[in-house]
Design a protein around this motif. Structure first.
Motif, PDB file in Angstrom:
ATOM      1  N   ARG A  87       0.828  -1.206   0.000  1.00 50.83           N
ATOM      2  CA  ARG A  87       0.000   0.000   0.000  1.00 50.83           C
ATOM      3  C   ARG A  87       0.858   1.249   0.000  1.00 50.83           C
ATOM      4  O   ARG A  87       2.005   1.243   0.436  1.00 50.83           O
ATOM      5  CB  ARG A  87      -0.897   0.021   1.247  1.00 50.83           C
ATOM      6  N   CYS A  88       0.242   2.336  -0.468  1.00 55.30           N
ATOM      7  CA  CYS A  88       0.887   3.635  -0.384  1.00 55.30           C
ATOM      8  C   CYS A  88       1.236   3.939   1.074  1.00 55.30           C
ATOM      9  O   CYS A  88       0.389   3.798   1.955  1.00 55.30           O
ATOM     10  CB  CYS A  88      -0.068   4.701  -0.940  1.00 55.30           C
ATOM     11  N   MET A  89       2.470   4.357   1.329  1.00 56.38           N
ATOM     12  CA  MET A  89       2.906   4.582   2.709  1.00 56.38           C
ATOM     13  C   MET A  89       2.391   5.891   3.281  1.00 56.38           C
ATOM     14  O   MET A  89       2.583   6.170   4.460  1.00 56.38           O
ATOM     15  CB  MET A  89       4.433   4.528   2.787  1.00 56.38           C
ATOM     16  N   TYR A  90       1.742   6.690   2.442  1.00 55.98           N
ATOM     17  CA  TYR A  90       1.209   7.965   2.944  1.00 55.98           C
ATOM     18  C   TYR A  90      -0.284   7.877   3.237  1.00 55.98           C
ATOM     19  O   TYR A  90      -0.724   8.101   4.348  1.00 55.98           O
ATOM     20  CB  TYR A  90       1.494   9.086   1.952  1.00 55.98           C
ATOM     21  N   CYS A  91      -1.081   7.521   2.200  1.00 52.04           N
ATOM     22  CA  CYS A  91      -2.531   7.509   2.415  1.00 52.04           C
ATOM     23  C   CYS A  91      -3.025   6.155   2.910  1.00 52.04           C
ATOM     24  O   CYS A  91      -4.071   6.081   3.554  1.00 52.04           O
ATOM     25  CB  CYS A  91      -3.275   7.934   1.153  1.00 52.04           C
ATOM     26  N   GLY A  92      -2.296   5.064   2.620  1.00 52.33           N
ATOM     27  CA  GLY A  92      -2.723   3.745   3.068  1.00 52.33           C
ATOM     28  C   GLY A  92      -3.940   3.220   2.331  1.00 52.33           C
ATOM     29  O   GLY A  92      -4.432   2.135   2.615  1.00 52.33           O
TER      30      GLY A  92
ATOM     31  N   ALA B 183       4.623   4.770  -2.756  1.00 50.13           N
ATOM     32  CA  ALA B 183       3.505   5.728  -2.706  1.00 50.13           C
ATOM     33  C   ALA B 183       2.581   5.472  -3.894  1.00 50.13           C
ATOM     34  O   ALA B 183       2.976   4.858  -4.888  1.00 50.13           O
ATOM     35  CB  ALA B 183       4.024   7.156  -2.758  1.00 50.13           C
ATOM     36  N   CYS B 184       1.345   5.948  -3.783  1.00 47.17           N
ATOM     37  CA  CYS B 184       0.448   5.864  -4.939  1.00 47.17           C
ATOM     38  C   CYS B 184       0.702   7.090  -5.818  1.00 47.17           C
ATOM     39  O   CYS B 184       1.300   8.085  -5.384  1.00 47.17           O
ATOM     40  CB  CYS B 184      -1.010   5.774  -4.506  1.00 47.17           C
ATOM     41  N   SER B 185       0.257   7.027  -7.059  1.00 45.79           N
ATOM     42  CA  SER B 185       0.573   8.125  -7.974  1.00 45.79           C
ATOM     43  C   SER B 185      -0.123   9.414  -7.539  1.00 45.79           C
ATOM     44  O   SER B 185       0.410  10.501  -7.745  1.00 45.79           O
ATOM     45  CB  SER B 185       0.226   7.758  -9.408  1.00 45.79           C
ATOM     46  N   HIS B 186      -1.314   9.308  -6.911  1.00 41.85           N
ATOM     47  CA  HIS B 186      -1.978  10.537  -6.475  1.00 41.85           C
ATOM     48  C   HIS B 186      -1.153  11.237  -5.385  1.00 41.85           C
ATOM     49  O   HIS B 186      -0.873  12.435  -5.483  1.00 41.85           O
ATOM     50  CB  HIS B 186      -3.399  10.254  -5.956  1.00 41.85           C
ATOM     51  N   CYS B 187      -0.765  10.489  -4.352  1.00 44.63           N
ATOM     52  CA  CYS B 187       0.020  11.114  -3.266  1.00 44.63           C
ATOM     53  C   CYS B 187       1.348  11.643  -3.801  1.00 44.63           C
ATOM     54  O   CYS B 187       1.802  12.716  -3.420  1.00 44.63           O
ATOM     55  CB  CYS B 187       0.278  10.102  -2.151  1.00 44.63           C
ATOM     56  N   ASN B 188       1.967  10.884  -4.692  1.00 39.50           N
ATOM     57  CA  ASN B 188       3.291  11.253  -5.190  1.00 39.50           C
ATOM     58  C   ASN B 188       3.217  12.440  -6.148  1.00 39.50           C
ATOM     59  O   ASN B 188       3.966  13.408  -6.012  1.00 39.50           O
ATOM     60  CB  ASN B 188       3.915  10.039  -5.892  1.00 39.50           C
TER      61      ASN B 188
ATOM     62  N   GLY C 116      -6.245  14.855   4.628  1.00 39.11           N
ATOM     63  CA  GLY C 116      -7.620  15.245   4.921  1.00 39.11           C
ATOM     64  C   GLY C 116      -8.542  15.124   3.713  1.00 39.11           C
ATOM     65  O   GLY C 116      -9.658  15.648   3.746  1.00 39.11           O
ATOM     66  N   ARG C 117      -8.095  14.437   2.662  1.00 38.96           N
ATOM     67  CA  ARG C 117      -8.965  14.273   1.489  1.00 38.96           C
ATOM     68  C   ARG C 117     -10.257  13.576   1.919  1.00 38.96           C
ATOM     69  O   ARG C 117     -10.207  12.583   2.657  1.00 38.96           O
ATOM     70  CB  ARG C 117      -8.246  13.427   0.418  1.00 38.96           C
ATOM     71  N   PRO C 118     -11.418  14.073   1.454  1.00 37.47           N
ATOM     72  CA  PRO C 118     -12.691  13.491   1.899  1.00 37.47           C
ATOM     73  C   PRO C 118     -12.792  11.989   1.633  1.00 37.47           C
ATOM     74  O   PRO C 118     -13.348  11.251   2.450  1.00 37.47           O
ATOM     75  CB  PRO C 118     -13.743  14.271   1.099  1.00 37.47           C
TER      76      PRO C 118
HETATM   77 ZN   LIG Z   1      -1.388   7.479  -1.482  1.00 39.21          ZN
END
Ligand SMILES: [Zn+2]
Length: 183
Positions: free
Chosen positions: A7-12, A41-46, A102-104
């Motif tokens: 999983r993405c290490m930021y958003c999970g 990370a996922c591409s959105h977070c990155n 804090g993304r909804p």
């Molecule tokens: Zn992410």
């Protein structure tokens, strides 16, 4: 800020499809070769959230929680019922802002993960009590690789809080204590 399997290490939430250079290469080109600077990370977070941002305090200390080197819970608190993060330090607030925690969609996902975790932990306690150890083991395994693993870890951290028994109930407390002991 804690991930399950791949999983993405930021958003999970999303699959980790990119490698983020935690310290951007534009800040420090040689850090491109430092293994611990490579986070899944996922591409959105990155690409949409963090990009090349790397805020530092006036004294030069990085204001982002490094999930490989620090305990995110020293800087962040999660309200389980709403899935909202808040900072308990300036580093925590900067981390929420830079990674878009804090993304909804993330907050809704964490709130639903809380319901799922509670249900699975109650089921685990029943299987364990009734001696179905194989079923119990499968539940724990799937719990630890689900999206939003940070929700489960936030629950474990609350197990000794005053009022935890009222909030979680006896079976969930029993399960969380077992997870805490195994950690
Ligand atoms: Zn992410």
């Amino acid at each position: 800020m804690a991930s399950g399997f791949s999983r993405c290490m930021y958003c999970g939430d999303s699959q980790g499809t990119d490698i983020d250079h935690f310290k951007p290469i534009v800040e420090d080109p040689l850090s491109a070769f430092v293994w611990t600077n490579h986070l899944l990370a996922c591409s959105h977070c990155n690409s949409n959230e963090k990009r090349d941002r790397y805020p530092c305090s006036a004294s030069g200390e990085c204001l982002l929680v490094d999930p490989c080197a620090e305990d995110p819970w020293d800087h962040l608190v999660l309200t389980l019922s709403t899935g909202e993060y808040a900072g308990v330090t300036p580093k925590g607030w900067a981390t929420i802002e830079v990674f878009g925690l804090g993304r909804p969609d993330l907050e809704r996902g964490r709130a639903k993960a809380y319901v799922r975790c509670k249900s699975m932990l109650r089921d685990w306690a029943v299987q364990e009590r009734e001696g179905r150890s194989e079923d119990a083991r499968e539940i724990i395994e799937s719990l630890t690789v689900q999206p939003f693993a940070d929700v489960l870890y936030a629950m474990v951290r609350r197990v000794d809080d005053p009022g935890a028994l009222t909030v979680f109930g006896r079976d969930i407390i029993y399960a969380l204590k077992k997870i805490e002991d195994a950690a």
